[in-house]
Design an enzyme around this catalytic site. Structure first.
Site, PDB file in Angstrom:
ATOM      1  CG  HIS A 262      -6.839  -3.756  -3.789  1.00  0.00           C
ATOM      2  ND1 HIS A 262      -6.436  -2.538  -3.294  1.00  0.00           N
ATOM      3  CD2 HIS A 262      -7.384  -4.416  -2.743  1.00  0.00           C
ATOM      4  CE1 HIS A 262      -6.738  -2.467  -2.003  1.00  0.00           C
ATOM      5  NE2 HIS A 262      -7.323  -3.600  -1.641  1.00  0.00           N
ATOM      6  CD  GLU A 263      -9.393  -7.592  -2.781  1.00  0.00           C
ATOM      7  OE1 GLU A 263      -8.797  -8.088  -1.807  1.00  0.00           O
ATOM      8  OE2 GLU A 263     -10.106  -6.569  -2.687  1.00  0.00           O
ATOM      9  CG  HIS A 266      -5.304  -7.568   0.545  1.00  0.00           C
ATOM     10  ND1 HIS A 266      -4.826  -6.959   1.672  1.00  0.00           N
ATOM     11  CD2 HIS A 266      -6.221  -6.720   0.012  1.00  0.00           C
ATOM     12  CE1 HIS A 266      -5.438  -5.777   1.833  1.00  0.00           C
ATOM     13  NE2 HIS A 266      -6.280  -5.605   0.825  1.00  0.00           N
ATOM     14  CD  GLU A 292      -6.067  -1.674   1.724  1.00  0.00           C
ATOM     15  OE1 GLU A 292      -6.359  -2.809   2.145  1.00  0.00           O
ATOM     16  OE2 GLU A 292      -6.656  -1.131   0.773  1.00  0.00           O
TER      17      GLU A 292
END
Lengths: 459, 459
Positions: A262-263, A266, A292
């Site tokens: 997920h990160e 970003h 996001e």
């Protein structure tokens, strides 16, 4: 660039950007490195740097330059027009807010964030309450700096999702709610997927190694990235070529893998910014929802796909043989995609996740419109968790204290998570249309690092 | 404090101090955490924060307050008089230097520091040379901001050792040289002490654990301290209650122990600052020599003493049984106090150490007075190493590239190390007079952490 005024504008916004980068580092360090004893000094430093960044940005010289520069002199999509347009939009907002208020919001956030960790640890809502009240009071003062909006919440939302209105979010969320609630119920009735093997004893350093393996396959390199442990994961970039991911490696599950992926989403969005846009307001993601959409794409559409696990599962199974040795790929794939109402937003599945957000979106509006007092948050939280997800909240640590956003003073941030979910799927649909065999390609080439590096160095 | 002008002065210097704390963090992070890709952005951020700190400090409002405030209204040693006096002294220097120059020195230092690591690694002096030339050019511009001094070097020295003159340093160093050179020769003729067991295979994480054990016995606590790995150790404090030590844990020796103890001396000096002095120019060590007197006291007078090792040696021996199992305490004590001319300053013994400093002190004067060009540094270095210590310099990594100071732009810093050595022994002599059985007390109470904690919390 021929216009000296534009050059000067660039110098001035560059200086502001430097201060914001310093503020970013002060924040990252506070969350990841700082010993707790540094909290008070850090709050002061953050307040001063934040206030100065603001003062510099609303300087009369910069205002005058913006008056004199006309984006119409350039193509809409050119660097020049975009710089003038975006800086004007930011300036017109910033100039309404006294720098002292900005500094005070920073100081209050830094102190509240330092209190949030221990409060969550001991599930002590009362310890955080005065900080939440102070943060809310400052947001009320912030809102009052602007002309009366359609809805109070519009002002806050705009800081995270420029130009979006609360009513538009509500419309999207109403549709989500309408579709999701019956779907959640239907899935609940379809019977349990076994995911018991995802709980157990997972060596933390092996988890870290495995996350690193995935990230390196995605394009993470030591010369431009970091990955650190933190209680509440986030990504930030205190400078071009300096991408910092954080993950929570927990000894009893492997959620850290999805957190890292997920990160990374970003991170790679920030990493992809054209270096020529650095030190300008154009040198970062355009909105939090789009940000996001990238993290959720990587986490859910890549990281929970069959193709991804066809590549990585054999190694995961080997790494955690005691836990996963007898679990086949299909069972694992089903388990990491299991839909089941739960307490914690960041651990929630794709289907129930949005209900966690809708709950926060509604409570935030109630808070900022004074329909709900901070002290009544735990009760309101429990009531809505029961209503939307049928889940009992056993304590505030797993309820209202679970996220750091409100402690950090961010009200209006949460909805961008669900908007990001929606955008991620829209982009993915289009990707599938354009590319066709996305899954097949992904399965083949889960190590595209070198080709991406080439692209960048030729930029 | 009754005078509102003094309150306002305190506000203004507080803001400057916040910016300096942010700059400190930017530096610490660059040395310890930042991926190399962040170098350019970090240089910009450091330059801007440094320039703004300077601009804020030389603001007309602050100048006017200092004109109007009279330290004579207060007792010399009072907080008020000290604040006015020290701020005036700093202000009168700072106001002569254009903030652009300060910013440029910061940017140039940050870039040079990023180049220094790789240059040292590959022993490539040419890679660092343009940075050294640029740093020197900026120091020349800096010197020109001040009225002609007795010696050019005075201006630079004063930044690290306020009010001290080059001539005074030379006098101390001449005496040291006179005493040390024959002493070094005499020791050389007295025959070798066996220290071969100090080279070998020392597990790095065991070294770290052992350093932590010592530091905790000294008073290190997780809530106010950090210890990190870095190539060139230093201590810094980006805020009160936030003390950051760095150590280089090398796999082939245990010098990290002395490094950790050395940096602890710096750390505990900062840690001991009265919290009421925070956010003022009084909230840090008074000079670098006094700072170094603390680190050298802990490293040499505590950390190389019989009493210290009587306490810690059994555990060290157990930790590194393969290396030290057959080495008795006395042999170990003699080995860690062995005097032997060597290449690397930070590894040098107490006797030869000062010759490393004198060499740098002399080269720095030659540089700033244009008697030596940066490009000729390696040759000058080798010649003097041969003259003072009879040591051949095999490459620049172990010669002129070994220290980061010149890359960081610090000229005038080195002499404070030897002055610190001298002060450390002066203080120690006095301590022995006043306390008497220092060694006996140290041997008994190598875990005074709790009593120190109490003192602080009652402050």
């Amino acid at each position: 660039m021929k216009d000296p005024k534009l050059d000067r504008l660039r110098e001035l916004v560059g200086e502001v950007d430097d201060l914001r980068k310093a503020a970013t580092l002060l924040f990252w360090d506070q969350r990841v490195m700082m010993p707790p004893g540094g909290a008070q000094a850090r709050a002061e430093a953050s307040a001063t740097v934040g206030r100065l960044a603001h003062q510099k940005f609303v300087s009369p010289e910069l205002g005058k330059l913006l008056d004199e520069l006309d984006e119409g002199d350039y193509d809409y999509d050119s660097f020049e027009a975009s710089l003038i347009r975006v800086t004007k939009r930011d300036y017109e907002k910033a100039v309404r807010v006294p720098p002292e208020l900005t500094g005070e919001m920073r100081r209050s956030s830094a102190l509240a964030l330092s209190a949030w960790g221990p409060a969550k640890q001991s599930s002590d809502f009362q310890a955080l309450l005065p900080h939440l009240e102070r943060n809310l009071e400052l947001r009320h003062r912030y809102v009052e700096c602007f002309p009366p909006p359609d809805e109070t919440y519009d002002v806050l939302l705009d800081d995270y999702e420029p130009l979006m209105k609360t009513a538009e979010v509500r419309e999207v969320f109403d549709e989500l709610k309408r579709e999701l609630l019956p779907l959640i119920e239907e899935i609940g009735e379809a019977g349990e997927v076994d995911s018991s093997f995802l709980q157990g004893d997972f060596d933390v350093s092996a988890q870290r190694d495995f996350s690193m393996k995935i990230l390196r396959a995605f394009g993470y390199t030591d010369d431009e990235w970091r990955l650190d442990q933190t209680a509440h994961p986030f990504m930030t970039s205190p400078g071009g070529g300096d991408i910092r991911l954080t993950t929570n490696f927990r000894p009893n599950d492997i959620s850290s893998i999805f957190g890292s992926v997920h990160e990374f989403g970003h991170g790679v969005y920030e990493w992809g910014v054209d270096p020529s846009l650095q030190r300008t307001p154009l040198g970062s993601g355009v909105s939090l929802a789009l940000h996001e959409s990238q993290s959720r794409s990587w986490e859910n559409l890549v990281g929970r796909s069959r193709a991804f696990w066809r590549h990585f599962y054999p190694e995961l199974q080997q790494t955690f043989a005691a836990q996963l040795g007898s679990v086949d790929e299909e069972a694992f794939y089903r388990a990491v995609n299991k839909v089941h109402p739960s307490l914690i937003r960041i651990d929630a599945d794709e289907v129930t996740y949005n209900m966690h957000i809708i709950l926060r979106f509604e409570l935030e509006q109630d808070l900022i419109d004074n329909r709900l007092e901070p002290k009544d948050l735990p009760g309101a939280w429990s009531a809505r968790m029961d209503e939307y997800l049928g889940v009992d909240v056993p304590d505030d640590a797993r309820g209202v204290l679970q996220d750091m956003h409100w402690a950090g003073g961010s009200i209006g941030y949460f909805p961008t998570y669900s908007l990001g979910n929606v955008i991620s799927v829209q982009i993915w649909e289009r990707l599938k249309e354009d590319v066709g065999d996305v899954d097949e390609q992904m399965e083949r080439t889960c190590s595209g690092a070198s080709s991406r590096r080439r692209r960048r160095s030729s930029a």
